[in-house]
Design an enzyme around this catalytic site. Structure first.
Site, PDB file in Angstrom:
ATOM      1  N   ALA A  66       0.854  -1.177   0.000  1.00  0.00           N
ATOM      2  CA  ALA A  66       0.000   0.000   0.000  1.00  0.00           C
ATOM      3  C   ALA A  66       0.893   1.231   0.000  1.00  0.00           C
ATOM      4  O   ALA A  66       1.984   1.207   0.580  1.00  0.00           O
ATOM      5  CB  ALA A  66      -0.866   0.000   1.250  1.00  0.00           C
ATOM      6  N   GLY A 111       0.659  -5.068   0.609  1.00  0.00           N
ATOM      7  CA  GLY A 111      -0.469  -5.074  -0.331  1.00  0.00           C
ATOM      8  C   GLY A 111      -0.122  -5.670  -1.691  1.00  0.00           C
ATOM      9  O   GLY A 111      -1.006  -6.147  -2.406  1.00  0.00           O
ATOM     10  N   GLU A 114      -0.570  -9.198  -1.205  1.00  0.00           N
ATOM     11  CA  GLU A 114      -2.001  -9.437  -0.980  1.00  0.00           C
ATOM     12  C   GLU A 114      -2.798  -9.422  -2.283  1.00  0.00           C
ATOM     13  O   GLU A 114      -3.689 -10.249  -2.478  1.00  0.00           O
ATOM     14  CB  GLU A 114      -2.548  -8.398   0.017  1.00  0.00           C
ATOM     15  CG  GLU A 114      -2.035  -8.654   1.432  1.00  0.00           C
ATOM     16  CD  GLU A 114      -2.339  -7.514   2.381  1.00  0.00           C
ATOM     17  OE1 GLU A 114      -1.950  -6.361   2.071  1.00  0.00           O
ATOM     18  OE2 GLU A 114      -2.962  -7.758   3.418  1.00  0.00           O
ATOM     19  N   GLU A 134       4.345  -5.422   7.282  1.00  0.00           N
ATOM     20  CA  GLU A 134       3.570  -4.380   7.963  1.00  0.00           C
ATOM     21  C   GLU A 134       3.927  -4.227   9.431  1.00  0.00           C
ATOM     22  O   GLU A 134       3.919  -3.120   9.973  1.00  0.00           O
ATOM     23  CB  GLU A 134       2.054  -4.656   7.838  1.00  0.00           C
ATOM     24  CG  GLU A 134       1.486  -4.461   6.443  1.00  0.00           C
ATOM     25  CD  GLU A 134       1.562  -5.700   5.571  1.00  0.00           C
ATOM     26  OE1 GLU A 134       2.297  -6.643   5.933  1.00  0.00           O
ATOM     27  OE2 GLU A 134       0.882  -5.735   4.529  1.00  0.00           O
TER      28      GLU A 134
HETATM   29  N1  CAA Z   1       4.588   3.331  -0.225  1.00  0.00           N
HETATM   30  C1  CAA Z   1       5.012   4.497  -0.731  1.00  0.00           C
HETATM   31  N2  CAA Z   1       6.215   4.651  -1.320  1.00  0.00           N
HETATM   32  C2  CAA Z   1       6.997   3.561  -1.407  1.00  0.00           C
HETATM   33  C3  CAA Z   1       6.612   2.305  -0.894  1.00  0.00           C
HETATM   34  C4  CAA Z   1       5.333   2.215  -0.281  1.00  0.00           C
HETATM   35  N3  CAA Z   1       4.858   1.042   0.213  1.00  0.00           N
HETATM   36  N4  CAA Z   1       7.615   1.423  -1.113  1.00  0.00           N
HETATM   37  C5  CAA Z   1       8.597   2.108  -1.746  1.00  0.00           C
HETATM   38  N5  CAA Z   1       8.226   3.391  -1.914  1.00  0.00           N
HETATM   39  C6  CAA Z   1       9.017   4.471  -2.555  1.00  0.00           C
HETATM   40  C7  CAA Z   1      10.103   4.946  -1.624  1.00  0.00           C
HETATM   41  O1  CAA Z   1       9.622   5.903  -0.704  1.00  0.00           O
HETATM   42  C8  CAA Z   1      11.081   5.568  -2.618  1.00  0.00           C
HETATM   43  O2  CAA Z   1      10.591   6.814  -2.998  1.00  0.00           O
HETATM   44  P1  CAA Z   1      11.638   8.086  -3.100  1.00  0.00           P
HETATM   45  O3  CAA Z   1      12.581   7.677  -4.227  1.00  0.00           O
HETATM   46  O4  CAA Z   1      10.740   9.236  -3.450  1.00  0.00           O
HETATM   47  O5  CAA Z   1      12.319   8.166  -1.787  1.00  0.00           O
HETATM   48  C9  CAA Z   1      10.935   4.648  -3.844  1.00  0.00           C
HETATM   49  O6  CAA Z   1       9.689   3.962  -3.681  1.00  0.00           O
HETATM   50  C10 CAA Z   1      12.030   3.598  -3.930  1.00  0.00           C
HETATM   51  O7  CAA Z   1      12.051   2.896  -2.704  1.00  0.00           O
HETATM   52  P2  CAA Z   1      13.397   2.706  -1.832  1.00  0.00           P
HETATM   53  O8  CAA Z   1      14.321   3.865  -2.004  1.00  0.00           O
HETATM   54  O9  CAA Z   1      12.983   2.376  -0.422  1.00  0.00           O
HETATM   55  O10 CAA Z   1      14.024   1.420  -2.565  1.00  0.00           O
HETATM   56  P3  CAA Z   1      14.988   0.339  -1.931  1.00  0.00           P
HETATM   57  O11 CAA Z   1      15.479  -0.479  -3.082  1.00  0.00           O
HETATM   58  O12 CAA Z   1      15.990   0.954  -1.036  1.00  0.00           O
HETATM   59  O13 CAA Z   1      14.028  -0.586  -1.015  1.00  0.00           O
HETATM   60  C11 CAA Z   1      12.011  -1.816  -0.508  1.00  0.00           C
HETATM   61  C12 CAA Z   1      13.008  -1.338  -1.594  1.00  0.00           C
HETATM   62  C13 CAA Z   1      12.722  -2.826   0.424  1.00  0.00           C
HETATM   63  C14 CAA Z   1      10.836  -2.492  -1.189  1.00  0.00           C
HETATM   64  C15 CAA Z   1      11.545  -0.603   0.323  1.00  0.00           C
HETATM   65  O14 CAA Z   1      11.089   0.406  -0.577  1.00  0.00           O
HETATM   66  C16 CAA Z   1      10.443  -0.885   1.292  1.00  0.00           C
HETATM   67  O15 CAA Z   1      10.673  -1.472   2.338  1.00  0.00           O
HETATM   68  N6  CAA Z   1       9.186  -0.440   0.975  1.00  0.00           N
HETATM   69  C17 CAA Z   1       8.055  -0.510   1.855  1.00  0.00           C
HETATM   70  C18 CAA Z   1       7.531  -1.945   1.938  1.00  0.00           C
HETATM   71  C19 CAA Z   1       6.394  -2.014   2.924  1.00  0.00           C
HETATM   72  O16 CAA Z   1       6.511  -1.731   4.104  1.00  0.00           O
HETATM   73  N7  CAA Z   1       5.222  -2.465   2.427  1.00  0.00           N
HETATM   74  C20 CAA Z   1       4.031  -2.609   3.215  1.00  0.00           C
HETATM   75  C21 CAA Z   1       3.207  -1.357   3.089  1.00  0.00           C
HETATM   76  S1  CAA Z   1       1.851  -1.339   4.242  1.00  0.00           S
HETATM   77  C22 CAA Z   1       0.662  -2.295   3.488  1.00  0.00           C
HETATM   78  O17 CAA Z   1       0.799  -2.822   2.389  1.00  0.00           O
HETATM   79  C23 CAA Z   1      -0.570  -2.391   4.333  1.00  0.00           C
HETATM   80  C24 CAA Z   1      -1.653  -3.250   3.798  1.00  0.00           C
HETATM   81  O18 CAA Z   1      -1.572  -4.479   3.843  1.00  0.00           O
HETATM   82  C25 CAA Z   1      -2.861  -2.642   3.325  1.00  0.00           C
END
Ligand code: CAA
Length: 260
Positions: A66, A111, A114, A134
């Protein structure tokens, strides 16, 4: 509806929905979810579409979850519409009366994992990474992960993944039954399209009934589910495709299904 956050293409009876925010690793925004819902409706109503492929743009992510950029300072009440919207669109995808395949080309986190679990079949590249991270944010999966992951890989493994927030690689995802097949990254889309083409050649009503019986029977008591299967099986006798399948078998030739 014009799409901003997804791409939608139809070719040879196969629709491809591409999550298209590669700079944000295809994180699922509210706009993207509403566009996915619209694309699913188009797939449902267009008889030319027999199979749907869901994939992510770029070579890094299927979807990193998400979009959490708007999560800060939200109250429980304020977050519910976003989560419900995702749940509804994902459920419509899951219940779409056509075969769906997720082609997972990179990160499928939160997500992202999911929505992949709402597809009938999951193919992934050898570079794919899966997880429900999460808990690392102070959250739990909110788009069906607590339920569908447990159903797909078992309660013990689901709890291990959800409580630790640990990521797993493609091979491990295959071993626990989270994905059906793993391909080299270079051939993932080609193999997915090949398999989609095979399903597109099947009698669509039989595919629809098989999916309906599996999806709706899964959570029923066995005797109710058996009755559902009898209904779905018997409905196939209303189609010309069944007649064609039986004739082709007798005549020792390949069936030519028309979708009628
Ligand atoms: N939401 C919004 N932006 C996101 C994102 C997310 N879930 N995941 C990545 N991005 C964005 C980052 O903010 C970054 O943007 P900027 O360049 O503007 O800073 C861009 O995508 C690239 O990401 P990273 O610089 O973090 O890339 P990385 O290669 O260093 O890491 C990653 C990759 C391990 C996937 C890391 O991005 C990460 O951990 N992302 C979040 C994953 C996460 O926590 N997902 C669960 C979300 S909550 C959810 O999904 C709830 C639900 O069930 C409904």
């Amino acid at each position: 509806m014009d799409y901003k956050d997804i791409l939608f293409e139809v070719e040879s009876n196969i629709a491809t929905i591409t999550l298209n925010r590669p700079k944000a690793l295809n994180a699922l925004s509210s706009e993207m979810i509403s566009e996915i819902g619209d694309a699913v409706s188009r797939c449902e109503s267009d008889d030319e579409i027999r199979v749907v492929i869901l994939t992510g743009a770029g070579d890094k992510a299927f979807a990193a979850g998400a979009d959490i950029s708007g999560f800060k300072n939200k109250s429980p009440r304020e977050i519910i519409p976003f989560i419900e919207e995702g749940h509804n669109a994902f459920r419509r995808l899951e219940l779409l009366g056509k075969a769906t395949i997720a082609a997972i080309n990179g990160y499928a986190l939160g997500g992202g994992e999911e929505i992949a679990m709402c597809c009938d079949i999951r193919f992934c590249s050898d570079r794919a990474v899966f997880g429900q991270p999460e808990v690392l944010l102070g959250l739990i999966p909110g788009w069906g992960g607590t339920q569908r992951l447990a159903r797909l890989v078992g309660m013990g493994r689901a709890k291990e993944l959800i409580m630790s927030g640990e990521n797993i690689k493609a091979q491990r995802a295959f071993e626990i039954g989270l994905v059906n097949r793993v391909f080299p990254a270079e051939t993932l889309m080609e193999e997915t399209r090949k398999f989609a083409g095979k399903l597109a050649g099947m009698p669509p009503f039989a595919i629809k009934m098989a999916k309906y019986a599996i999806n709706h029977g899964y959570d029923m008591a066995l005797d109710n589910a058996r009755n559902l299967e009898i209904q779905c099986f018997s409905q196939c006798f209303s189609t010309s495709d069944l007649e064609e399948g039986l004739n082709a078998f007798q005549e020792k030739r390949k069936p030519q299904f028309t979708g009628k």
